[in-house]
Design a protein around this motif. Sequence first.
Motif, PDB file in Angstrom:
ATOM      1  N   HIS A 114       0.751  -1.238  -0.034  1.00  0.00           N
ATOM      2  CA  HIS A 114      -0.190  -0.122  -0.054  1.00  0.00           C
ATOM      3  C   HIS A 114       0.777   1.343   0.034  1.00  0.00           C
ATOM      4  N   ASP A 169       0.654   5.904   0.617  1.00  0.00           N
ATOM      5  CA  ASP A 169      -0.243   7.200   0.959  1.00  0.00           C
ATOM      6  C   ASP A 169      -0.722   7.517  -0.483  1.00  0.00           C
ATOM      7  N   SER A 170      -1.513   8.964  -0.170  1.00  0.00           N
ATOM      8  CA  SER A 170      -2.179   9.175  -1.411  1.00  0.00           C
ATOM      9  C   SER A 170      -1.138  10.427  -2.276  1.00  0.00           C
ATOM     10  N   ARG A 171      -0.030  10.703  -1.630  1.00  0.00           N
ATOM     11  CA  ARG A 171       0.803  11.676  -2.300  1.00  0.00           C
ATOM     12  C   ARG A 171       1.374  10.890  -3.602  1.00  0.00           C
ATOM     13  N   GLU A 185      -1.584   8.505  -9.081  1.00  0.00           N
ATOM     14  CA  GLU A 185      -2.194   7.255  -8.777  1.00  0.00           C
ATOM     15  C   GLU A 185      -1.528   5.760  -9.327  1.00  0.00           C
ATOM     16  N   ASN A 220       1.927   5.405  -7.630  1.00  0.00           N
ATOM     17  CA  ASN A 220       1.555   4.690  -6.377  1.00  0.00           C
ATOM     18  C   ASN A 220       1.070   3.264  -6.488  1.00  0.00           C
ATOM     19  N   GLU A 258      -2.862   3.483  -3.428  1.00  0.00           N
ATOM     20  CA  GLU A 258      -3.291   4.234  -2.305  1.00  0.00           C
ATOM     21  C   GLU A 258      -5.010   4.187  -2.132  1.00  0.00           C
ATOM     22  N   THR A 259      -5.570   2.929  -2.562  1.00  0.00           N
ATOM     23  CA  THR A 259      -6.971   2.587  -2.321  1.00  0.00           C
ATOM     24  C   THR A 259      -7.613   2.150  -1.203  1.00  0.00           C
ATOM     25  N   PRO A 302      -6.537   2.987   2.394  1.00  0.00           N
ATOM     26  CA  PRO A 302      -5.840   3.690   3.619  1.00  0.00           C
ATOM     27  C   PRO A 302      -6.417   3.286   4.815  1.00  0.00           C
ATOM     28  N   ASN A 334      -4.927  10.579   5.203  1.00  0.00           N
ATOM     29  CA  ASN A 334      -3.881  11.075   4.232  1.00  0.00           C
ATOM     30  C   ASN A 334      -3.602  12.749   4.599  1.00  0.00           C
ATOM     31  N   ARG A 345      -0.449   9.384   6.827  1.00  0.00           N
ATOM     32  CA  ARG A 345       0.380   9.056   5.808  1.00  0.00           C
ATOM     33  C   ARG A 345       1.348   7.958   6.029  1.00  0.00           C
ATOM     34  N   ASN A 390      -0.279   4.680   6.479  1.00  0.00           N
ATOM     35  CA  ASN A 390      -0.935   4.028   5.097  1.00  0.00           C
ATOM     36  C   ASN A 390       0.099   3.481   4.146  1.00  0.00           C
TER      37      ASN A 390
END
Length: 328
Positions: free
Chosen positions: A255, A257-259, A262, A265, A298-299, A301, A305, A311, A314
């Motif tokens: 996994h 984080d969202s930074r 997509e 990641n 990032e789907t 968490p 985030n 983060r 995650n």
Amino acid sequence: MSKFTYVLPLALLISGAAHAVSDNPWYAGARIGGTHYSNFEGIIKGADDQLDKDDFGGGVFVGYNFVPWFALEGGYTHLGKLKSKVDGGGSFETQGIDLVGKFTWQAMESFDLFAKAGGYGYKVKAGGENKNGFAPTAGVGAEYFFTKNLSTRLEYQYYFDLGDKDKTGRIDAQFYGISLVYGWGAPAPVAVVEPEPVVEAAPIEPVVVQVEPLTELLPFGFDSNALSQADIDRLQPIAQRLVDYPATELFVIGHTDSRGAEAYNQKLSVERADVVAGYLAGHFNIDANRIKTEGRGETQPIATNDNEEGRAQNRRVEVYTPGFEVQQ
């Protein structure tokens, strides 16, 4: 715009690397090959048709891998002599210290491609004059690993604007050659304690024992797919379970984080899962068919985030073996 401006983007492009072939942080080597001289300027320009434009070159170097795709490398390089074809015509000799960044991409299991970019602190001796200076340098090459510690390189490196137009003349030099490299400093593999042999007793009725599921969460640094020693320690119970029960399957899910993008990641989450699976398979001789890897980007968490603490939670890899029953 200088020639160096066109070469630097190539080095940055190749820096999008995965895991390097060798785990050794330190390395040292020696290289030997040829040097070709070109782009004559200043007082040497008018005599370039009377010059022998090729000679031998070589040097030694040492480097340190900060991350699998980037190393800092320094060393001594002698670029040989640019000699006159006319008796008594003099020569142009160059030697100095390289300091470059090395950007690596693992093309195959034992084969890397790399680019280098940095500077060359040189000393030029020509026509009774000496000139010290600093010049940009960049290069590309390929490296093949015989073992985790020993490798060989084929490389090409360009040195720009060596010398002084008015005192010694100014040239470019192109080095091409082969290197032998030795690496060291990788942590010793963690030994797994083999279970004690069981002394056979009188036959008894089998007892069904429920073995509980086993799960570990491994945290990862930002934009990193590297295992820490703490992660390796957390994996020991999982490894022992796989050794003790050869029918056990392992699930490894990465996994992020969202930074970041997509798609990036998603790729990074797969790399993280593959690093963990590769460590367990390689160090404990686990059949790869028993290990199922997956990246979920990032789907999924488990925390917000919106701050660094969330983060950090995650950025993880989930490692687990399902529960099962066994007769004893």
